[in-house]
Design an enzyme around this catalytic site. Sequence first.
Site, PDB file in Angstrom:
ATOM      1  N   GLY A  11      42.602   6.856  -1.081  1.00 11.93           N
ATOM      2  CA  GLY A  11      43.810   6.404  -2.186  1.00 11.93           C
ATOM      3  C   GLY A  11      43.290   5.176  -2.895  1.00 11.93           C
ATOM      4  CB  VAL A  24      29.382  -6.417  -9.642  1.00  5.75           C
ATOM      5  CG1 VAL A  24      28.640  -6.781 -10.728  1.00  5.75           C
ATOM      6  CG2 VAL A  24      29.476  -5.153  -9.436  1.00  5.75           C
ATOM      7  NE  ARG A  72      43.033  11.453  -0.961  1.00  9.89           N
ATOM      8  CZ  ARG A  72      43.317  10.484  -0.187  1.00  9.89           C
ATOM      9  NH1 ARG A  72      42.338  10.005   0.761  1.00  9.89           N
ATOM     10  NH2 ARG A  72      44.378   9.925  -0.622  1.00  9.89           N
ATOM     11  CG  PHE A  73      33.046  15.148  -1.258  1.00  7.93           C
ATOM     12  CD1 PHE A  73      33.305  16.296  -1.824  1.00  7.93           C
ATOM     13  CD2 PHE A  73      31.703  14.610  -0.781  1.00  7.93           C
ATOM     14  CE1 PHE A  73      31.961  17.037  -2.137  1.00  7.93           C
ATOM     15  CE2 PHE A  73      30.681  15.253  -0.854  1.00  7.93           C
ATOM     16  CZ  PHE A  73      30.811  16.473  -1.549  1.00  7.93           C
ATOM     17  CG  ASP A 103      41.695   5.728   8.628  1.00  6.48           C
ATOM     18  OD1 ASP A 103      41.898   6.158   7.507  1.00  6.48           O
ATOM     19  OD2 ASP A 103      42.483   6.056   9.585  1.00  6.48           O
ATOM     20  N   GLY A 104      39.234   6.829   6.857  1.00  2.00           N
ATOM     21  CA  GLY A 104      38.493   7.927   6.559  1.00  2.00           C
ATOM     22  C   GLY A 104      37.221   7.315   5.561  1.00  2.00           C
ATOM     23  CB  THR A 125      44.398   1.413   2.497  1.00  2.00           C
ATOM     24  OG1 THR A 125      45.769   2.067   2.802  1.00  2.00           O
ATOM     25  CG2 THR A 125      44.213   0.412   3.817  1.00  2.00           C
ATOM     26  CG  ASP A 127      48.774   3.592   3.817  1.00  2.00           C
ATOM     27  OD1 ASP A 127      49.665   3.491   2.791  1.00  2.00           O
ATOM     28  OD2 ASP A 127      47.916   4.467   3.865  1.00  2.00           O
ATOM     29  CG  ASP A 129      46.439   2.580   7.803  1.00  2.00           C
ATOM     30  OD1 ASP A 129      45.692   2.130   6.844  1.00  2.00           O
ATOM     31  OD2 ASP A 129      46.550   3.915   7.589  1.00  2.00           O
ATOM     32  NE  ARG A 171      46.973   6.941   5.745  1.00  2.00           N
ATOM     33  CZ  ARG A 171      45.605   6.842   6.313  1.00  2.00           C
ATOM     34  NH1 ARG A 171      45.064   8.023   6.158  1.00  2.00           N
ATOM     35  NH2 ARG A 171      45.117   5.712   6.893  1.00  2.00           N
ATOM     36  CE  LYS A 213      75.979  -5.389   3.443  1.00  2.00           C
ATOM     37  NZ  LYS A 213      74.717  -6.060   4.263  1.00  2.00           N
TER      38      LYS A 213
END
Length: 319
Positions: A11, A24, A72-73, A103-104, A125, A127, A129, A171, A213
Amino acid sequence: MKKIAVLTSGGDAPGMNAAIRAVVRKAHYHKIDVVGVYYGYEGLYNGKFEPLDLGSVGGIIQRGGTMLYSARFPEFKEEEIQNKAIENLRNQGIDGLVVIGGDGSYRGAMALTEKGFPCVGIPGTIDNDIPGTEYTIGFDTALNTAVEAIDKIRDTATSHENTFIVEVMGRNAGDIALWTGLAAGAETVLIPEEEFEIEDIVARLERSAARGKRHSIIIVAEGVMPGHKLGKILEERTGVQIRVSVLGHMQRGGAPSARDRVLAGRLGAKAVELLLEGKGGRAVGIHNHAVVDYDLKEAYENKHKADVSLYTLSKELSI
């Protein structure tokens, strides 16, 4: 080390472009050529390479997303495909690879390193995480996006005396929900790392109503349950209409915050330094405000842990 490559995978996250720029510029500072790999590991397999000079990364530090695109692969798990990717890299005269992702993405980088091709991972990411680093590139921007949205939702909640459920991304990690809830003063925060009872939420709503409230913000991480599902449950238990907002992918977009830009610059530069030292199979991160590096395997073999003390504090401050 005469030439290195860089890719983004998984992502997208605000600050990825700033990290690409840092890789670079740092490499060229050391007279190292850089090749951009488009569309992540799919591009690595299909040979979608383009040289990146100083001008290639001009004017991208403030842009969200990734100029190298992402895809995604899952097929990259196959050894034959990994071997083809290494062959493509060798044919281009590339000596090392920087992978920006989660992590992936790190699993793919470690697989290549174990086959003799040095890779370094940069945590990109929203997340937050990735074990081994306190902050990931994109998290701060996503956090600020969510807080800004909830501040606006609270205006409506207050005006109409409504209870709103706001579903945020992450996630199976609750960092976005946790930090957003604390920053936005949410009355209830639900994260995957902590169990909860519906009765507790109902009781908190009743206590708020008892003291006059009549509006509340409930933040739920997507890894807990969908916001609309929680809304139906609470409506059945309380008889009160619940409004639901799902922030969705807006949290992954937008210009990166200053903090994410600086973090991306520091981590991108460190990744290049590690390759110049002949080190592969490493990940870079931040710990106690210092840039660190550690074994890539730690990033996907260990489990991310949310700061439970913030969860406790959030409950204490929202009485």
